[in-house]
Design an enzyme around this catalytic site. Structure first.
Site, PDB file in Angstrom:
ATOM      1  N   HIS A  72       0.844  -1.204   0.000  1.00 16.79           N
ATOM      2  CA  HIS A  72       0.000   0.000   0.000  1.00 16.79           C
ATOM      3  C   HIS A  72       0.870   1.242   0.000  1.00 16.79           C
ATOM      4  CE1 HIS A  72      -4.118  -1.641   1.495  1.00 16.79           C
ATOM      5  NE2 HIS A  72      -3.549  -2.453   0.624  1.00 16.79           N
ATOM      6  N   TYR A 201      -8.935   5.482   8.119  1.00 14.98           N
ATOM      7  CA  TYR A 201      -8.965   5.858   9.534  1.00 14.98           C
ATOM      8  C   TYR A 201      -9.994   6.970   9.654  1.00 14.98           C
ATOM      9  CZ  TYR A 201      -4.465   3.443  10.340  1.00 14.98           C
ATOM     10  OH  TYR A 201      -3.458   2.503  10.455  1.00 14.98           O
ATOM     11  N   PRO A 293      -3.239   1.046  19.003  1.00 12.57           N
ATOM     12  CA  PRO A 293      -3.055   0.501  17.654  1.00 12.57           C
ATOM     13  C   PRO A 293      -3.240   1.516  16.522  1.00 12.57           C
ATOM     14  CG  PRO A 293      -5.161  -0.202  18.569  1.00 12.57           C
ATOM     15  CD  PRO A 293      -4.439   0.510  19.669  1.00 12.57           C
ATOM     16  N   LYS A 297       1.822   0.506  15.045  1.00 14.44           N
ATOM     17  CA  LYS A 297       3.242   0.445  15.381  1.00 14.44           C
ATOM     18  C   LYS A 297       3.647  -0.730  16.272  1.00 14.44           C
ATOM     19  CE  LYS A 297       4.617   3.713  12.923  1.00 14.44           C
ATOM     20  NZ  LYS A 297       4.729   3.031  11.628  1.00 14.44           N
ATOM     21  N   TYR A 385       4.369   6.861   9.482  1.00 17.15           N
ATOM     22  CA  TYR A 385       3.565   5.665   9.192  1.00 17.15           C
ATOM     23  C   TYR A 385       4.411   4.581   8.516  1.00 17.15           C
ATOM     24  CZ  TYR A 385      -0.720   3.018   8.411  1.00 17.15           C
ATOM     25  OH  TYR A 385      -1.694   2.052   8.450  1.00 17.15           O
TER      26      TYR A 385
HETATM   27  C1  PHB Z   1      -5.376  -4.141  11.443  1.00 10.26           C
HETATM   28  O1  PHB Z   1      -5.554  -4.414  10.255  1.00 10.26           O
HETATM   29  O2  PHB Z   1      -5.589  -4.971  12.337  1.00 10.26           O
HETATM   30  C2  PHB Z   1      -4.889  -2.787  11.792  1.00 10.26           C
HETATM   31  C3  PHB Z   1      -4.506  -1.924  10.780  1.00 10.26           C
HETATM   32  C4  PHB Z   1      -4.058  -0.655  11.091  1.00 10.26           C
HETATM   33  C5  PHB Z   1      -4.013  -0.239  12.406  1.00 10.26           C
HETATM   34  C6  PHB Z   1      -4.396  -1.106  13.428  1.00 10.26           C
HETATM   35  C7  PHB Z   1      -4.833  -2.391  13.119  1.00 10.26           C
HETATM   36  O3  PHB Z   1      -3.604   1.016  12.700  1.00 10.26           O
END
Ligand code: PHB
Ligand code: APR
Length: 390
Positions: A72, A201, A293, A297, A385
Site C-alpha cells: 500500500h 482511519y 493501535p 506500530k 507511518y
Molecule cells: C489491522 O488491520 O488490524 C490494523 C490496521 C491498522 C491499524 C491497526 C490495526 O492502525
C-alpha cells in the site's frame, strides 16, 4: 539443558530473534506458555513497515509475504464526511507498507523454526528467570508435568505485556510510564471484500472507526467503544450499522457486510518500561512497551527491537564486542518513544474523548484542518507511518 540464549515467548519477537540468531550460528531455546495452535490462531496487527519487511526477508520468512501480501502506498484519514488521502510513497522516497497479518507471519516463523530443527517448547508452565544479574543465568519451567532447567548466557524477555520477564526485574530498577485510554477497539474479521483498496482511519462525533483488511476477500474493521464493552452486546447487525454511521458517505454506501468470523475488544494503552536491559536479561517487543493501535506500530516496534538485539548478540558472540549490548536499551527506547508520540498523536486526532472540554474539541478539528491544508504535515504523517529509520 544448556543453550546460548533462552527466549521467553513465541510471539513475533521471540520467534524472529531465534531465527536470526540461528542464521548466525547461535543456539537458542524458546519457551512459550500457550500451545502453538493457540499462538498461531491469534488475530493481531497487519501493517508492516518497509524496514520490517526487509528484516523478515533477511530472516528467510519473506516469501509468502512478498507473494500474498498487499503493498500500500497510501491511507485515507477522514473526519465526518471529509476524507484526505495521505500519500505514503511520494514524500518518503518511495517507501510503502505491506498488509500482511501477524497471524500469517507467526505461522511462517513457527514453520521455519521447525524446519531448521529449532527448539520451541510450547505449553511451558511456571517459567521463572534466575540469576539475571550474573554471568550464567538460568530459566526453570514445567512441561507435561516434568520440571525443566535451561542454563544460558543471556535471556531475551519476549513474553508480551502480561509476561513474567518484566516482572522478574527487582522493584526500583525499572521505570514505567503509562497512559490508559477510557475506550477500546471492538474488532471484527469478516470474509467480505474490503470497503476500499486502502485503509480508512475515520474520526467521527460517534467515535473512531477503522477499515482495514487482510486480503481481497478478508476485511478487518474496528469501532471505538467504551472501556469494558462486552462483544456479546454487539451482534453483527449492530456493528455494521454503527460502522456505516461513522464512515464518510461514499464509503458507507460501498460497505459490503457479512457474518463476522471473529469479534473481540482490545483496550487501548500507551506503556513503556525501561531500561530494556537488566544484567543478562533483555526485554523486547510488547514485554517492554505497548502502543495504542492507531498508528499500526506495535508489531513494527517488536521488529526494530529484535533488529537491535539480534545484531548486538551476533556481534558479542562473533567478536566479543559489547557495544551493541550496552547500547541496546538506549537505541531501542529512542525509537519506541518516537513511535509512542506518533501513536498518541494519531489516537488524539481521531478518537472521541468524551471528557474533552469544548476547547479541546476545537483543537482536534483544527488539527485535522491543518493536516488537510499542509503538505508538510501530511509528509510528517507519512514518514512516521512507513516507519522511522532503525
Ligand atoms: C489491522 O488491520 O488490524 C490494523 C490496521 C491498522 C491499524 C491497526 C490495526 O492502525
Ligand atoms: N512464559 C512463557 N511465555 C509467555 C509467558 C510466560 N510467563 N507470558 C506470555 N508468554 C507468551 C505469550 O503467550 C505470547 O505468545 O509470550 C508471547 C508474547 O507474544 P506477543 O504478545 O505477540 O508479543 P511480541 O512477540 O512482543 O509481539 C509484538 O505486536 O501487534 C503487536 O501486540 C501485538 O503481539 C503483538 C506485538
Amino acid at each position: 539443558m544448556r543453550t546460548q540464549v533462552a527466549i521467553i515467548g513465541a510471539g513475533p519477537s521471540g520467534l524472529l530473534l531465534s531465527q536470526l540468531l540461528d542464521l548466525a550460528g547461535i543456539d537458542s531455546v524458546v519457551l512459550e506458555r500457550q500451545s502453538r495452535a493457540h499462538v498461531e490462531g491469534r488475530i493481531r496487527a497487519g501493517v508492516l513497515e518497509d524496514q520490517f519487511q526487509a528484516l523478515l526477508r533477511r530472516a528467510g520468512v519473506g516469501a509468502r509475504m512478498d507473494a500474498e501480501g498487499q503493498i500500500h502506498d497510501g491511507i485515507a484519514i477522514a473526519r465526518g464526511d471529509r476524507s484526505l488521502r495521505i500519500d505514503l510513497a511520494g514524500p518518503t522516497g518511495g517507501r510503502r507498507v505491506c498488509i500482511w497479518g501477524q497471524t500469517e507471519l507467526t505461522r511462517d516463523l513457527f514453520a521455519v523454526r521447525e524446519a531448521r530443527g529449532g527448539a520451541v517448547l510450547d505449553e511451558a508452565a511456571d517459567v521463572a528467570l534466575h540469576g539475571i544479574g550474573e554471568e550464567r543465568p538460568w530459566v526453570t519451567f514445567r512441561r507435561g508435568g516434568v520440571e525443566g532447567r535451561i542454563d544460558c548466557d543471556f535471556i531475551a524477555g519476549c513474553d508480551g505485556f502480561h509476561g513474567v520477564s518484566r516482572r522478574s526485574i527487582a522493584s526500583g530498577r525499572l521505570e514505567t510510564w503509562e497512559r490508559v485510554y477510557p475506550f477500546g477497539w471492538l474488532g471484527v474479521l469478516s470474509e467480505t471484500p474490503p470497503v476500499s483498496p486502502e485503509l480508512i482511519y475515520a474520526g467521527h462525533a460517534r467515535g473512531f472507526a477503522l477499515c482495514s483488511m487482510r486480503s481481497a476477500g478478508l476485511s478487518r474493521y474496528y469501532l471505538q467503544v467504551p472501556g469494558g464493552t462486552d462483544p456479546g452486546d454487539w451482534p453483527d447487525a449492530r456493528f455494521w450499522d454503527e460502522l456505516r454511521a461513522r464512515l464518510p458517505e461514499a464509503a458507507a454506501a460501498a460497505l459490503v457486510t457479512g457474518p463476522s468470523i471473529e469479534k473481540s475488544v482490545a483496550p487501548l494503552r500507551s506503556f513503556v518500561a525501561g531500561p530494556m536491559r537488566h544484567g543478562r536479561l533483555f526485554l523486547a517487543g510488547d514485554a517492554a512497551h505497548i502502543v495504542p493501535p492507531t498508528g499500526a506500530k506495535g508489531l513494527n516496534l517488536a521488529g526494530s527491537d529484535i533488529h537491535y538485539l539480534s545484531a548486538a548478540l551476533i556481534a558479542w558472540y562473533g567478536t566479543g564486542d559489547t557495544e551493541g549490548l550496552e547500547g541496546y536499551s538506549e537505541r531501542a527506547m529512542a525509537r519506541v518513544w518516537k513511535a509512542q508520540r506518533f501513536s498518541w498523536w494519531m489516537t488524539r486526532l481521531l478518537h472521541r474523548f468524551s471528557e474533552d472540554p469544548p476547547f479541546d474539541r476545537r483543537l482536534q478539528a483544527a488539527e485535522f484542518d491543518f493536516l488537510a491544508g499542509s503538505q508538510a504535515a501530511q509528509a510528517a504523517l507519512a514518514e512516521n507511518y512507513v516507519g522511522l529509520p532503525y
